[in-house]
Design an enzyme around this catalytic site. Structure first.
Site, PDB file in Angstrom:
ATOM      1  N   ASP A  28     115.887  64.207  41.036  1.00 17.08           N
ATOM      2  CA  ASP A  28     114.732  63.553  41.634  1.00 17.08           C
ATOM      3  C   ASP A  28     114.413  62.238  40.934  1.00 17.08           C
ATOM      4  O   ASP A  28     114.864  61.975  39.826  1.00 17.08           O
ATOM      5  CB  ASP A  28     113.499  64.456  41.508  1.00 17.08           C
ATOM      6  CG  ASP A  28     113.493  65.559  42.550  1.00 17.08           C
ATOM      7  OD1 ASP A  28     114.371  65.542  43.426  1.00 17.08           O
ATOM      8  OD2 ASP A  28     112.617  66.422  42.472  1.00 17.08           O
ATOM      9  N   LYS A  48     112.234  61.342  46.331  1.00 19.94           N
ATOM     10  CA  LYS A  48     110.900  61.945  46.177  1.00 19.94           C
ATOM     11  C   LYS A  48     109.909  60.994  45.551  1.00 19.94           C
ATOM     12  O   LYS A  48     109.090  61.384  44.741  1.00 19.94           O
ATOM     13  CB  LYS A  48     110.935  63.219  45.317  1.00 19.94           C
ATOM     14  CG  LYS A  48     111.490  64.428  45.997  1.00 19.94           C
ATOM     15  CD  LYS A  48     110.364  65.316  46.463  1.00 19.94           C
ATOM     16  CE  LYS A  48     110.873  66.619  47.010  1.00 19.94           C
ATOM     17  NZ  LYS A  48     111.464  67.423  45.969  1.00 19.94           N
ATOM     18  N   GLY A  56     111.930  66.614  37.410  1.00 12.12           N
ATOM     19  CA  GLY A  56     111.070  66.171  36.318  1.00 12.12           C
ATOM     20  C   GLY A  56     110.150  67.293  35.866  1.00 12.12           C
ATOM     21  O   GLY A  56     109.748  68.134  36.670  1.00 12.12           O
ATOM     22  N   GLY A  57     109.836  67.306  34.580  1.00 13.85           N
ATOM     23  CA  GLY A  57     108.893  68.299  34.060  1.00 13.85           C
ATOM     24  C   GLY A  57     109.434  69.708  34.154  1.00 13.85           C
ATOM     25  O   GLY A  57     110.586  69.976  33.795  1.00 13.85           O
ATOM     26  N   THR A 116     106.486  70.633  30.982  1.00 18.51           N
ATOM     27  CA  THR A 116     105.723  70.053  32.094  1.00 18.51           C
ATOM     28  C   THR A 116     104.900  68.862  31.611  1.00 18.51           C
ATOM     29  O   THR A 116     104.579  68.741  30.419  1.00 18.51           O
ATOM     30  CB  THR A 116     104.825  71.125  32.746  1.00 18.51           C
ATOM     31  OG1 THR A 116     104.300  70.589  33.968  1.00 18.51           O
ATOM     32  CG2 THR A 116     103.690  71.564  31.849  1.00 18.51           C
ATOM     33  N   ALA A 117     104.563  67.975  32.551  1.00 15.15           N
ATOM     34  CA  ALA A 117     103.841  66.745  32.174  1.00 15.15           C
ATOM     35  C   ALA A 117     102.563  67.056  31.401  1.00 15.15           C
ATOM     36  O   ALA A 117     102.273  66.393  30.403  1.00 15.15           O
ATOM     37  CB  ALA A 117     103.531  65.921  33.426  1.00 15.15           C
ATOM     38  N   MET A 144      99.608  63.814  39.986  1.00 14.39           N
ATOM     39  CA  MET A 144      99.610  63.021  41.223  1.00 14.39           C
ATOM     40  C   MET A 144      98.213  62.518  41.577  1.00 14.39           C
ATOM     41  O   MET A 144      97.850  62.470  42.748  1.00 14.39           O
ATOM     42  CB  MET A 144     100.171  63.860  42.384  1.00 14.39           C
ATOM     43  CG  MET A 144     101.612  64.257  42.171  1.00 14.39           C
ATOM     44  SD  MET A 144     102.197  65.474  43.364  1.00 14.39           S
ATOM     45  CE  MET A 144     101.633  66.996  42.630  1.00 14.39           C
ATOM     46  N   GLY A 194     104.282  58.895  30.356  1.00 15.64           N
ATOM     47  CA  GLY A 194     104.151  59.635  29.108  1.00 15.64           C
ATOM     48  C   GLY A 194     105.499  60.018  28.522  1.00 15.64           C
ATOM     49  O   GLY A 194     106.404  60.417  29.243  1.00 15.64           O
TER      50      GLY A 194
HETATM   51  N1  SAH Z   1     107.236  69.243  37.961  1.00 14.05           N
HETATM   52  C1  SAH Z   1     106.587  68.128  37.286  1.00 14.05           C
HETATM   53  C2  SAH Z   1     105.462  67.545  38.104  1.00 14.05           C
HETATM   54  C3  SAH Z   1     105.899  66.913  39.386  1.00 14.05           C
HETATM   55  S1  SAH Z   1     104.548  66.205  40.271  1.00 14.05           S
HETATM   56  C4  SAH Z   1     106.094  68.594  35.913  1.00 14.05           C
HETATM   57  O1  SAH Z   1     106.116  69.790  35.627  1.00 14.05           O
HETATM   58  O2  SAH Z   1     105.704  67.738  35.127  1.00 14.05           O
HETATM   59  C5  SAH Z   1     104.628  64.523  39.726  1.00 14.05           C
HETATM   60  C6  SAH Z   1     103.445  64.182  38.830  1.00 14.05           C
HETATM   61  O3  SAH Z   1     103.698  64.643  37.504  1.00 14.05           O
HETATM   62  C7  SAH Z   1     103.200  62.721  38.665  1.00 14.05           C
HETATM   63  O4  SAH Z   1     102.459  62.198  39.756  1.00 14.05           O
HETATM   64  C8  SAH Z   1     102.385  62.689  37.392  1.00 14.05           C
HETATM   65  O5  SAH Z   1     101.063  63.088  37.628  1.00 14.05           O
HETATM   66  C9  SAH Z   1     103.055  63.784  36.586  1.00 14.05           C
HETATM   67  N2  SAH Z   1     104.067  63.254  35.644  1.00 14.05           N
HETATM   68  C10 SAH Z   1     105.337  63.650  35.534  1.00 14.05           C
HETATM   69  N3  SAH Z   1     105.979  62.996  34.546  1.00 14.05           N
HETATM   70  C11 SAH Z   1     105.056  62.153  33.999  1.00 14.05           C
HETATM   71  C12 SAH Z   1     105.091  61.207  32.927  1.00 14.05           C
HETATM   72  N4  SAH Z   1     106.193  61.001  32.207  1.00 14.05           N
HETATM   73  N5  SAH Z   1     103.956  60.524  32.660  1.00 14.05           N
HETATM   74  C13 SAH Z   1     102.835  60.723  33.362  1.00 14.05           C
HETATM   75  N6  SAH Z   1     102.745  61.602  34.381  1.00 14.05           N
HETATM   76  C14 SAH Z   1     103.839  62.322  34.698  1.00 14.05           C
END
Ligand code: SAH
Length: 263
Positions: free
Chosen positions: A45, A67, A98-99, A128-129, A180, A209
């Site tokens: 993604d 995405k 991500g995350g 996770t973020a 988000m 972050g």
């Molecule tokens: N599955 C991911 C979240 C996906 S939704 C997780 O567990 O982190 C996408 C949202 O995650 C973004 O809009 C933001 O709010 C957050 N996010 C993900 N990576 C980020 C980062 N490095 N810095 C800030 N926000 C982040």
């Protein structure tokens, strides 16, 4: 005639749903790194960082599933079908998100399709973020003096309004983490005050972050919309609301340039 053993034992494809963490590749799990090095194909993604992709085996096929907000490169059904097809060809597929794939990552939906199609799968959690970004911003999500509870919510707006459970978000002694939530930020701040939060309640918005481009903007519910607009923050941004945000000043430790120099 000699039997061709290879043809008699079909390779069994499998999908590994892997969390890539918030950006800094140092936050990948060992299992994630091993799978990135062994996979036949990676479907990733937009949120997956360049640094993480450097761990992918040079021989693996890479498929970008997109995405980005409002411009999904492959529709969710297309991604689901692609995973089933690749596994059906006997490939070891890493679906990289991500995350953490189970937190606002549609990981559950993708696995339901695989389960319904009889495709074998495994899940590898990621940082996770909420956890990774708050750590790199020096904002503990709980703290005995400030917050005994932490909520993770999505601030994604539908028709211009965030359909959130406001009474539960404005409770005292808790931290609210909003994924988000960048475009909906003015509305979120307004609604929280309308539902009883103090306008002085501290809030932080963190862009990128754990990456070298990380930016942390802090303020209050009353002035944050303006500060974020002034700072020109861009997605991805994580919003953290609660008294714990005050600790950022004291606990901020991440200086990308210095951390890189030490590595
Ligand atoms: N599955 C991911 C979240 C996906 S939704 C997780 O567990 O982190 C996408 C949202 O995650 C973004 O809009 C933001 O709010 C957050 N996010 C993900 N990576 C980020 C980062 N490095 N810095 C800030 N926000 C982040």
């Amino acid at each position: 005639m000699k039997a061709d053993v290879k043809n008699l034992i079909p390779d069994i494809g499998r999908v590994y749903l892997v969390g890539a963490g918030p950006g800094d590749p140092e936050l990948l799990t060992l299992r994630a790194v091993r799978l990135l090095q062994q996979a036949d194909v990676i479907v990733y993604d937009n949120l997956v960082s360049e640094g993480v992709l450097e761990f992918v085996s040079p021989t693996a096929e890479r498929i970008y599933a997109g995405k980005r907000r409002n411009e999904h490169t492959l529709r969710q059904e297309q991604i689901n079908a692609l995973l089933v097809k690749l596994a059906g060809e006997g490939k070891q597929v890493v679906r990289l998100k991500g995350g953490d794939p189970f937190i606002f990552g549609r990981g559950g939906e993708e696995l339901q399709t695989l389960a319904a199609s009889g495709v074998a799968f495994e899940v590898v959690p990621g940082v996770t973020a909420a956890s990774g970004v708050s750590s790199y911003a020096g904002i503990p999500l709980t703290h005995r003096d400030h917050a005994q509870c932490c909520l993770f919510v999505t601030g994604h707006l539908k028709n211009g309004t965030a359909d959130l459970d406001w009474p539960s978000l404005v409770r005292l002694n808790q931290t609210v983490v909003i994924y988000m939530g960048l475009s909906g930020l003015p509305e979120i701040c307004r609604q929280m005050v309308a539902h009883g939060s103090l306008p002085e309640l501290p809030i932080a918005v963190v862009q990128d972050g754990s990456l070298p481009t990380q930016k942390v903007v802090t303020g209050t519910l009353a002035n944050m919309a303006e500060r974020v607009a002034q700072a020109g923050l861009k997605s991805p941004c994580l919003t953290i609301i609660g008294e714990v945000v005050k600790l950022h000043q004291e606990l901020a430790w991440y200086e990308p340039a210095k951390t890189a120099a030490l590595a």
